[in-house]
Design an enzyme around this catalytic site. Structure first.
Site, PDB file in Angstrom:
ATOM      1  N   GLY A 317      94.922  47.444  36.784  1.00 35.88           N
ATOM      2  CA  GLY A 317      95.018  46.060  37.211  1.00 35.88           C
ATOM      3  C   GLY A 317      93.656  45.381  37.278  1.00 35.88           C
ATOM      4  O   GLY A 317      92.729  45.703  36.532  1.00 35.88           O
ATOM      5  N   SER A 318      93.517  44.449  38.200  1.00 38.88           N
ATOM      6  CA  SER A 318      92.345  43.574  38.234  1.00 38.88           C
ATOM      7  C   SER A 318      91.040  44.268  38.611  1.00 38.88           C
ATOM      8  O   SER A 318      89.976  43.671  38.499  1.00 38.88           O
ATOM      9  CB  SER A 318      92.595  42.409  39.197  1.00 38.88           C
ATOM     10  OG  SER A 318      93.610  41.567  38.689  1.00 38.88           O
TER      11      SER A 318
END
Length: 610
Positions: A317-318
């Protein structure tokens, strides 16, 4: 006339002898008698010190020795070429298979694994005349034995079989009282883990022969312990130097405790976390739940007991946006004041549409790309570097190859087979490339520690030793910029939940939708939080991952990383920091990011002293 006078006038020639004929009536000399040979005579003759007999005597003795040695050599060759069937003598060899292992201790000398002396029960089937009675008696005092299996063992023609390994003193006494001929005891060693589940995935397990089959236990055998045991160089555990790990047992207990709380509180499927010293690469603590007790190694076979930090691979993810920003800054094509247009909230690339999660619908600065977790801004940075440059950077950061540590278990990253621009776009914000959290943590560690990529280690080491093996992957200026951006994210971005006062924390959240049957599923999330402290001079990186956490009323139903992994990370920092010697900063650091202030970076003056 004397005898001497007669001898003086004896004939000297044949002619003279022929003229001197004896009378026919004179007595003739008797023929020489043949000697009679007896055993004692031969012995006397052999040891009679006569020069003319010495050569024969030496030859005879040499021949005798030759015969003896040839007989022995022939017997050894025959035994090697035609080994005999297993017999009772093999019990010694069987006992020797139990390896003696060194203690494993934490960085402070606390025992994590040790050997204890025990005994095991063996049987010699050929010496047991009443098999049924033996089975009945043995299963009565050792009820965990399977009667059918034991009867099958005792019915073989083998000379040696194990009945039960590693019995207690009480059990030994009870078996001894049975008085069964052909049943006895042999010394054995049992591996014991006095702290139960603590650091189970790091320590690993051993089998009944005390051979390491996972984790550090297997690593120890691979460094030569197995050979030392097989050659008989190890008589007792004190002959071996303890193996000292980088783990701090106190921090290990605290980390696991907080993960267990998070697993229960957020109703997650699994959770894992670690504490990494970014200056040495030492893993200070690592836990993965559900876990197991190495004293009962059968539990480790459950599929959900894997070490999610280095055996599982996930889209992070981020948190991957830290890689993207570091790549952009280090390339020289962008700087901390570069801006990116995110108006409209959608980036269309072919048939793909990239959406913002926290869209601002405006042009934003590089630090804002991070604090607002902008997918569009990250994608545009990566496209600016290009596919070859992006792929080369991630390889340099150790994210496209399997990471090797002392733990034998590790996972291969899942990398796109055909890396195109759309892959670069999605990987820029954390989708499309799956890695082990341990290697992602090592990359973030390099971003925060000044730019040196250090492969994590589970053995105690020093900063000097670590730097010898480190690889410089980023410029120091890039590292300062990223520390500034990560600290800013803890002040006004998604890392607020872990921003524990006085420890000057910085970090990044990551939320990824899980891929189920080839498709992303929106309500099944994998969340990550990475935080470092103190950001003016980072020492430790704290990582938490959660598999399918659930939204709660307190989070407004949200199940993204800040609401679960971020909360757990904050609790870990607050609890562990005093244990591992991370001092609180009662006075804010002075000029923590001088280059950022000089460049006039977004909110740099605001952070100066915060």
């Amino acid at each position: 006339m004397s005898d001497e006078t007669v001898h003086d006038h004896a004939p000297h020639t044949a002619e003279e002898a022929g003229d001197a004929h004896l009378p026919e009536s004179a007595p003739q000399p008797a023929p020489a008698a043949r000697p009679t040979w007896t055993v004692m005579g031969v012995v006397r003759a052999m040891f009679h010190l006569a020069i003319e007999r010495s050569y024969a005597r030496v030859g005879l003795v040499g021949l005798g020795f030759a015969v003896v040695f040839l007989t022995i050599a022939g017997r050894l060759v025959a035994m090697a070429a035609f080994p005999q069937a297993d017999n009772g003598d093999n019990r010694v060899a069987a006992a020797a298979t139990t390896a003696i292992r060194p203690d494993i201790v934490d960085r402070n000398g606390e025992i994590l694994a040790t050997d204890i002396r025990t005994v095991s029960v063996f049987a010699e089937p050929k010496n047991i005349y009443d098999k049924d009675e033996a089975v009945e008696l043995l299963t009565a005092v050792l009820p965990e034995l399977n009667a059918t299996d034991l009867r099958a063992k005792l019915s073989t023609k083998k000379g040696f079989v194990w009945v039960k390994r590693e019995i207690t003193p009480k059990q030994q006494l009870e078996v001894h009282r049975l008085g069964i001929p052909g049943v006895g005891f042999l010394p054995d060693h049992k591996r014991v883990y006095p702290n139960g589940t603590a650091a189970a995935h790091i320590l690993g397990v051993t089998n009944l022969d005390n051979i390491g089959i996972a984790g550090i236990e297997k690593y120890i055998d691979n460094t030569g312990l197995k050979d030392l045991n097989s050659l008989g160089f190890v008589a007792k555990s004190t002959d071996l130097r303890p193996v000292q790990l980088s783990i701090d047992l106190r921090a290990q207990f605290a980390l696991r405790d907080e993960l267990a709380w998070g697993l229960d509180h957020f109703k997650a499927k699994a959770a894992a976390g670690m504490i990494l010293d970014v200056t040495t690469g030492e893993v200070i603590a690592l836990a993965s739940l559900p876990d197991f007790d190495p004293n009962n190694p059968a539990e480790a076979n459950n599929p959900d007991r894997i070490n999610r930090m280095n055996v599982g691979v996930y889209e992070m993810g981020s948190t991957f946006k830290a890689m993207t920003l570091a790549m952009a800054l280090d390339s020289g094509k962008y700087n901390v004041n570069s801006t990116f247009d995110t108006r409209g909230g959608v980036l269309t690339w072919g048939r793909q549409k990239i959406h913002e999660y926290h869209g601002t619908n405006r042009t934003i600065t590089m630090p804002e790309v991070f604090t607002h977790s902008s997918n569009i801004g990250s994608a545009k940075m990566a496209l600016g570097i290009g596919v070859p440059g992006h792929r080369a950077f991630l390889k340099k950061m150790g994210l496209t190859d399997r990471m090797r540590t002392e733990l034998p278990e590790s996972a291969e990253p899942i990398v796109p087979s055909r890396w195109t621009e759309i892959n670069t776009i999605t990987i820029a914000f954390g989708h499309g490339l799956a890695v082990a959290p341990l290697q992602a943590a090592a990359a973030v560690g390099a971003i925060t520690n000044g730019g040196n990529l250090i492969v994590p280690t589970f053995l105690k080491t020093t900063e000097a030793e670590a730097l010898k093996k480190a690889t410089r992957v980023l410029k120091p200026e890039t590292s300062e910029a990223m520390r500034f951006i990560m600290r800013l994210n803890a002040v006004e971005g998604s890392a607020k939940k872990a921003s524990i006062p006085l420890y000057y924390v910085g970090g990044k959240t990551g939320t990824a939708e899980k891929v189920i049957h080839g498709r992303y599923v929106k309500n099944r999330l994998f969340t990550t939080f990475m935080a470092a402290a103190p950001m003016n001079n980072p020492k430790y990186l704290f990582v938490t991952i959660m598999d399918e956490p659930q939204g709660l009323p307190e989070s407004g139903g949200y199940a993204t990383a800040a609401w679960n992994s971020g909360v757990v990370t904050g609790r870990v920092i607050e609890r562990v920091a005093p244990i591992i010697g991370l001092p609180p900063q009662f006075d804010p650091p002075v000029k923590p990011f001088p280059l950022m202030v000089k460049l006039g970076a977004y909110h740099a003056t605001m952070l100066d002293g915060r």
